[in-house]
Design an enzyme around this catalytic site. Structure first.
Site, PDB file in Angstrom:
ATOM      1  N   GLU A 131       0.833  -1.211   0.000  1.00 12.62           N
ATOM      2  CA  GLU A 131       0.000   0.000   0.000  1.00 12.62           C
ATOM      3  C   GLU A 131       0.865   1.257   0.000  1.00 12.62           C
ATOM      4  O   GLU A 131       0.538   2.233  -0.673  1.00 12.62           O
ATOM      5  CB  GLU A 131      -0.947   0.004   1.211  1.00 12.62           C
ATOM      6  CG  GLU A 131      -1.976  -1.116   1.235  1.00 12.62           C
ATOM      7  CD  GLU A 131      -3.055  -1.001   0.152  1.00 12.62           C
ATOM      8  OE1 GLU A 131      -3.094   0.011  -0.564  1.00 12.62           O
ATOM      9  OE2 GLU A 131      -3.849  -1.955   0.028  1.00 12.62           O
ATOM     10  N   GLU A 185     -12.241  -0.471 -10.259  1.00 13.80           N
ATOM     11  CA  GLU A 185     -11.829  -1.433 -11.298  1.00 13.80           C
ATOM     12  C   GLU A 185     -12.754  -1.494 -12.513  1.00 13.80           C
ATOM     13  O   GLU A 185     -12.289  -1.696 -13.639  1.00 13.80           O
ATOM     14  CB  GLU A 185     -11.681  -2.833 -10.688  1.00 13.80           C
ATOM     15  CG  GLU A 185     -10.500  -2.981  -9.725  1.00 13.80           C
ATOM     16  CD  GLU A 185     -10.746  -2.346  -8.360  1.00 13.80           C
ATOM     17  OE1 GLU A 185     -11.909  -2.039  -8.030  1.00 13.80           O
ATOM     18  OE2 GLU A 185      -9.754  -2.144  -7.625  1.00 13.80           O
ATOM     19  N   ARG A 196       0.441   3.638  -3.267  1.00 16.35           N
ATOM     20  CA  ARG A 196      -0.226   4.931  -3.039  1.00 16.35           C
ATOM     21  C   ARG A 196       0.786   6.069  -2.872  1.00 16.35           C
ATOM     22  O   ARG A 196       0.694   7.078  -3.547  1.00 16.35           O
ATOM     23  CB  ARG A 196      -1.132   4.862  -1.808  1.00 16.35           C
ATOM     24  CG  ARG A 196      -2.199   3.800  -1.950  1.00 16.35           C
ATOM     25  CD  ARG A 196      -3.297   3.933  -0.918  1.00 16.35           C
ATOM     26  NE  ARG A 196      -4.004   2.668  -0.775  1.00 16.35           N
ATOM     27  CZ  ARG A 196      -5.261   2.547  -0.363  1.00 16.35           C
ATOM     28  NH1 ARG A 196      -5.947   3.602  -0.038  1.00 16.35           N
ATOM     29  NH2 ARG A 196      -5.820   1.353  -0.250  1.00 16.35           N
ATOM     30  N   ASP A 232      -4.326 -10.141  -8.399  1.00 21.18           N
ATOM     31  CA  ASP A 232      -4.604  -9.128  -9.440  1.00 21.18           C
ATOM     32  C   ASP A 232      -3.439  -8.333 -10.041  1.00 21.18           C
ATOM     33  O   ASP A 232      -3.054  -8.528 -11.195  1.00 21.18           O
ATOM     34  CB  ASP A 232      -5.716  -8.172  -8.965  1.00 21.18           C
ATOM     35  CG  ASP A 232      -5.509  -7.589  -7.550  1.00 21.18           C
ATOM     36  OD1 ASP A 232      -4.453  -7.820  -6.971  1.00 21.18           O
ATOM     37  OD2 ASP A 232      -6.426  -6.896  -7.069  1.00 21.18           O
TER      38      ASP A 232
END
Ligand code: DMJ
Length: 462
Positions: free
Chosen positions: A90, A357, A94, A223
């Protein structure tokens, strides 16, 4: 037809930012119902996730004043000397991604120096017998460990597999090959081990370098590993042939073993549990329509059409998951069994947390086909967000997409500003705004430039 839509996305971004600024500036997210800030436990003491995630969207939308407010906060208040448990993944997607994109878009040194300073703090996570990083790191002490919920101390495919884009840029900007070495080593480990049916399981031991469980998913936990393979190749100006080969082989295995068609004719990607299929698709898996379309552009001539069709079918299924709900927003996960199609069956899967998404896939499909239905679908999503998620103090996720009057979860996720609103805005812009020829989006939608000079690849080869 596009201009008023573009304007509405701009207005939504301004509203999301203004409320965050008013009630939560410096906290990680805004709580729009209670009008206060949320800190959470993903970023190990770092603050301002929404500021850093929003920077490039504000810039691209030409929200000049708001961008300046965000930049001032980074300059004056963004403190990297923190302690606490941070998710390596993360923080990378980010913060490092957001700072790098802001630097490349504006040339402002502050973003580069913060990205480099933060990047260095992530390195101790790689001190494992295999060099596969652990998922959690204390940014102060450098201690790292695996998520308590990950079986047998394993690391997660989507997490250690989604560092490549940012780390290559960290090497290029710092002149220090260490970042590139770390991610190239991950690739080496992955290429060495046997893949069941050519598939990549989601859990890997950073100690032995072996798979820990045979659960495969193109949604959560897997993913963005696949996304970063094709994007690594694109970002290298199509020179990183190894990444392309890994992507092609992985997609072939996914298509062979996981892609299914429902009785009603909807194409979906199932999950795989040691050979047994779970006929479920997570909202997260809906990014794959866009990814497959992006790859189709560059597939062998005889496969282009096939992959573009597959991408369009998956995106259609994800659109169906929205269209079949009362709110016209899609659930966290939807299933294809017992006569159910593209609909959540469990109560616990009915929520929507402002995820990007599905609209992300609309953007790629629009840019690559110019079929107007993708803009139409994006417009439906904008209206549904306005109707169901806008509250007085910002935008909020909802608890049940099948309810006429859904209750709100009181959270404006930072990725709503980084991704959802950016992708929607770009869907209604001209194609040359952050053109797919010149930029690749990291998995948090932060644009990184395609490397035309070969400097990233040189770092790659060291
Ligand atoms: C984002 O942080 C990224 O897109 C990530 O890859 C997956 N989850 C969220 C948004 O849903």
């Amino acid at each position: 037809m596009a201009a008023p839509m573009e304007d509405l996305c701009w207005t939504m971004m301004k509203f999301a930012w203004d409320n965050y600024k008013q009630y939560a500036l410096g906290k990680n997210e805004l709580r729009p119902l209670t009008k206060n800030g949320h800190i959470g436990n993903m970023f190990g003491g770092l603050r301002g996730a929404t500021v850093v995630d929003a920077l490039d969207t504000l810039y691209v939308m030409e929200l000049h004043e708001e961008f300046q407010e965000a930049k001032d906060w980074v300059e004056e208040s963004f403190d990297l000397n923190v302690n606490g448990e941070a998710s390596l993944f993360e923080v990378n997607i980010r913060y490092v991604g957001g700072l790098l994109a802001a630097y490349y878009l504006t040339g402002e040194e502050v973003f580069k120096s913060k990205a480099l300073e933060l990047g260095e703090k992530l390195l101790p996570a790689f001190n494992t017998p295999t060099g596969i990083p652990r998922g959690v790191i204390n940014l102060g002490s450098g201690m790292s460990w695996s998520w308590g919920w990950a079986s047998a101390g394993s690391s997660i495919l989507a997490e250690f597999g989604s560092l490549h884009l940012e780390f290559l840029h960290l090497s290029a900007l710092s002149g220090n090959p260490v970042y590139t070495d770390k991610v190239m080593n991950i690739r080496k480990v992955l290429n060495r081990i046997e893949k069941p049916q050519g598939l990549y399981p989601n859990f890997l031991s950073p100690v032995t370098g072996n798979w820990v469980q045979h659960h495969v998913s193109i949604g959560g936990l897997g993913d963005s590993f696949y996304e970063y393979l094709i994007k690594s190749w694109l970002m290298s100006d199509k020179k990183d042939a190894e990444a392309k080969l890994m992507y092609d082989n992985a997609l072939e295995a996914i298509e062979k073993h996981l892609v299914k068609k429902s009785a009603g004719g909807l194409t979906y990607i199932a999950e795989w549990r040691g050979g047994i299929l779970d006929h479920k698709m997570g909202h997260l898996a809906c990014f794959s329509g866009g990814m497959i379309a992006l790859g189709a552009e560059h597939a062998a001539e005889e496969q282009k059409h096939h992959y573009m069709e597959l991408a369009a079918e998956i995106t259609n299924t994800c659109h169906e998951s929205y269209a079949r709900s009362e709110t016209k927003l899609g659930p966290e996960a939807f299933r294809f069994d017992s006569g159910i199609e593209a609909t959540a069956t469990r109560l616990s899967d009915r929520y929507y947390i402002l995820r990007p998404e599905v609209v992300e896939s609309y953007l790629y499909l629009w840019r690559l086909t110019h079929d107007p239905k993708y803009r139409q679908w994006g417009w439906e999503a904008v209206q549904a967000l306005e109707k169901n998620c806008r509250v007085e103090g910002g935008f909020s996720g909802i608890r049940d997409v099948y309810s006429i009057n859904p209750s709100h979860d009181n959270m404006q996720q930072s990725f709503f500003l980084a991704e959802t609103l950016k992708y929607l805005y770009l869907l209604f812009c001209e194609d040359d705004v952050l053109s797919l020829e010149d930029w690749v989006f990291n998995t948090e939608a932060h644009p990184l430039p395609v490397n035309r000079t070969g400097s990233l690849l040189k770092a790659n080869m060291q």
